[in-house]
Design a protein around this motif. Structure first.
Motif, PDB file in Angstrom:
ATOM      1  N   ASP A 205       0.861  -1.187   0.000  1.00 56.97           N
ATOM      2  CA  ASP A 205       0.000   0.000   0.000  1.00 56.97           C
ATOM      3  C   ASP A 205       0.893   1.232   0.000  1.00 56.97           C
ATOM      4  O   ASP A 205       0.575   2.246  -0.581  1.00 56.97           O
ATOM      5  N   GLU A 206       1.999   1.103   0.727  1.00 54.70           N
ATOM      6  CA  GLU A 206       2.894   2.247   0.887  1.00 54.70           C
ATOM      7  C   GLU A 206       4.333   1.752   0.857  1.00 54.70           C
ATOM      8  O   GLU A 206       4.666   0.783   1.540  1.00 54.70           O
ATOM      9  N   VAL A 207       5.150   2.416   0.066  1.00 56.36           N
ATOM     10  CA  VAL A 207       6.555   2.036  -0.042  1.00 56.36           C
ATOM     11  C   VAL A 207       7.383   3.075   0.708  1.00 56.36           C
ATOM     12  O   VAL A 207       7.221   4.276   0.487  1.00 56.36           O
ATOM     13  N   GLY A 219       5.402   6.657   0.169  1.00 57.92           N
ATOM     14  CA  GLY A 219       4.159   6.958  -0.510  1.00 57.92           C
ATOM     15  C   GLY A 219       3.648   5.760  -1.270  1.00 57.92           C
ATOM     16  O   GLY A 219       4.276   4.694  -1.263  1.00 57.92           O
ATOM     17  N   GLU A 220       2.511   5.963  -1.924  1.00 53.31           N
ATOM     18  CA  GLU A 220       1.973   4.890  -2.763  1.00 53.31           C
ATOM     19  C   GLU A 220       2.934   4.679  -3.928  1.00 53.31           C
ATOM     20  O   GLU A 220       3.617   5.614  -4.345  1.00 53.31           O
ATOM     21  N   PRO A 221       2.966   3.438  -4.473  1.00 55.27           N
ATOM     22  CA  PRO A 221       3.884   3.169  -5.581  1.00 55.27           C
ATOM     23  C   PRO A 221       3.793   4.216  -6.700  1.00 55.27           C
ATOM     24  O   PRO A 221       4.809   4.708  -7.175  1.00 55.27           O
ATOM     25  N   SER A 222       2.571   4.599  -7.091  1.00 52.57           N
ATOM     26  CA  SER A 222       2.443   5.538  -8.212  1.00 52.57           C
ATOM     27  C   SER A 222       3.025   6.906  -7.855  1.00 52.57           C
ATOM     28  O   SER A 222       3.592   7.594  -8.690  1.00 52.57           O
ATOM     29  N   GLU A 223       2.905   7.274  -6.596  1.00 54.58           N
ATOM     30  CA  GLU A 223       3.432   8.572  -6.157  1.00 54.58           C
ATOM     31  C   GLU A 223       4.968   8.599  -6.273  1.00 54.58           C
ATOM     32  O   GLU A 223       5.546   9.569  -6.736  1.00 54.58           O
TER      33      GLU A 223
END
Ligand code: ATP
Length: 355
Positions: A205-207, A219-223
């Motif tokens: 969910d959060e890296v 943050g989220e992967p896409s962020e």
């Protein structure tokens, strides 16, 4: 389950000369699936061991909700752990290995059976429940270890330290999605340590990106992919990583050499910056189109699903990821366009603006 709060937590193995983990304040929120991502030696295992209680940090305090657990050993923290290599009772059956953490906590027999069967079904172990663990190959044994880590529903957190290292690459994809499925069912707080960005991005969910003992971005992967806050995140995430080019801010205009690449809305003091743009967003256009940066094509990697077009802007390499079968040829003069919403400016490695 609890929030795990680190307050000024740091660790030095050499009496304070160097920090394996630099003092940090950070909260792992309950029921989230985190990936802790970073290169070898950046402090991932040390941080995980501080959370589990295997290491007492040399600085700061660790809280599970409001309970200060800084000096509490692992067995007093209600943590489940999965290591890089299988840790099993080899003479026990797979079923008994999976049941062990539950029986150990006096969970009623029926509930033990329900949980063991649920986890083994999700991990594809239902056919081998009666086998002795030592009769399984190392990859399967590791899946049993994973099951043992996930079988209890009431834990403060499940900590996984590079758990898929010995698992067959083809199986890794399946297991990561199984892990997600199990996480959705149990709502465990998961912290999954890895140096592999694919593993981190597909699972979490959060890296949380760690470099040289410090969290550089979370943050989220896409962020992390679309909006890196630090040059390190740009390089480390993405394949290949973000292109970086020296540039100059003059008023609101951003220049690379004599070429104008765009304007920035940010009020930046004039002077040198670095431009960061991912290969996915670099556009190649015919020479002379404006605004663009002149570049020379040096080579093309035909990857099957896409092409990587290697160019030089002056002496600086810039890679563009294009559709497969692109028409570019080595030595051709082209123009590179950096789209405004995908191009960032960095000073001292930290993002300071965008085009
Ligand atoms: P890897 O992915 O290679 O396991 P990591 O990100 O987990 O690395 P750590 O193992 O936490 O990183 O190590 C962080 C730093 O602390 C490294 O410089 C390492 O050499 C050092 N270190 C780790 N364990 C010890 C130890 N027991 N004694 C001294 N230094 C250590």
């Amino acid at each position: 389950m609890a929030d795990i709060r680190l307050e000024g937590v740091g660790h030095s193995y050499d009496g304070g000369r160097t920090w394996a983990v630099k003092p940090m304040t950070w909260t792992w929120r309950s029921a989230r699936a985190y990936a802790l991502l970073g290169p070898s030696g950046c402090g991932k295992t040390t941080l995980l061991n501080i959370i589990s209680g295997l290491i007492t940090p040399t600085e700061g305090r660790v809280f599970f909700d409001d309970r200060d657990v800084t000096g509490v050993p692992t067995r007093g923290r209600d943590i489940a752990q999965v290591f890089q290599f299988p840790v099993l009772y080899e003479e026990m059956s797979v079923y008994d290995n999976l049941a062990f953490p539950l029986r150990n906590r006096k969970v009623p027999k029926q509930e033990v059976d329900r949980r063991v069967r649920q986890v083994s079904r999700l991990l594809g172990l239902d056919q081998v429940l009666g086998r002795r663990s030592r009769r399984l190959d190392a990859g399967r044994q590791q899946i049993v270890s994973l099951g043992r880590g996930l079988v209890r529903s009431q834990v403060a957190a499940v900590l996984l330290d590079e758990p898929l290292t010995v698992v067959d690459p083809a199986l890794k994809w399946t297991l990561r999605s199984k892990l997600k499925e199990i996480h959705r069912e149990t709502g465990h707080t998961l912290i999954y340590v890895t140096h592999d960005q694919t593993e981190a991005l597909t699972f979490a969910d959060e890296v949380v990106v760690l470099n040289e003992g410090a969290i550089v971005q979370a943050g989220e992967p896409s962020e992390l992919f679309l909006s890196p806050a630090h040059e390190f995140v740009g390089h480390f995430i993405g394949s290949p990583g973000m292109n970086m080019l020296p540039a100059e801010v003059v008023g609101h205009v951003v220049r690379v050499g004599a070429a104008e690449v765009g304007t920035t809305k940010d009020d930046l003091p004039p002077g040198p910056v670095r431009i960061g743009v991912r290969p996915e967003f670099v556009r190649i256009a015919p020479a002379g189109t404006s605004p663009g940066v002149p570049a020379r094509v040096t080579g093309i990697d035909r990857m099957g699903a896409y092409d990587l077009v290697h160019t030089l802007v002056g002496e600086h390499p810039v890679i563009a990821k294009t559709e497969a079968g692109s028409p570019y040829r080595p030595d051709a003069a082209e123009y590179l366009h950096f789209p405004a919403e995908r191009t960032f400016l960095f000073r001292d490695q930290v993002r300071c603006g965008s085009l």
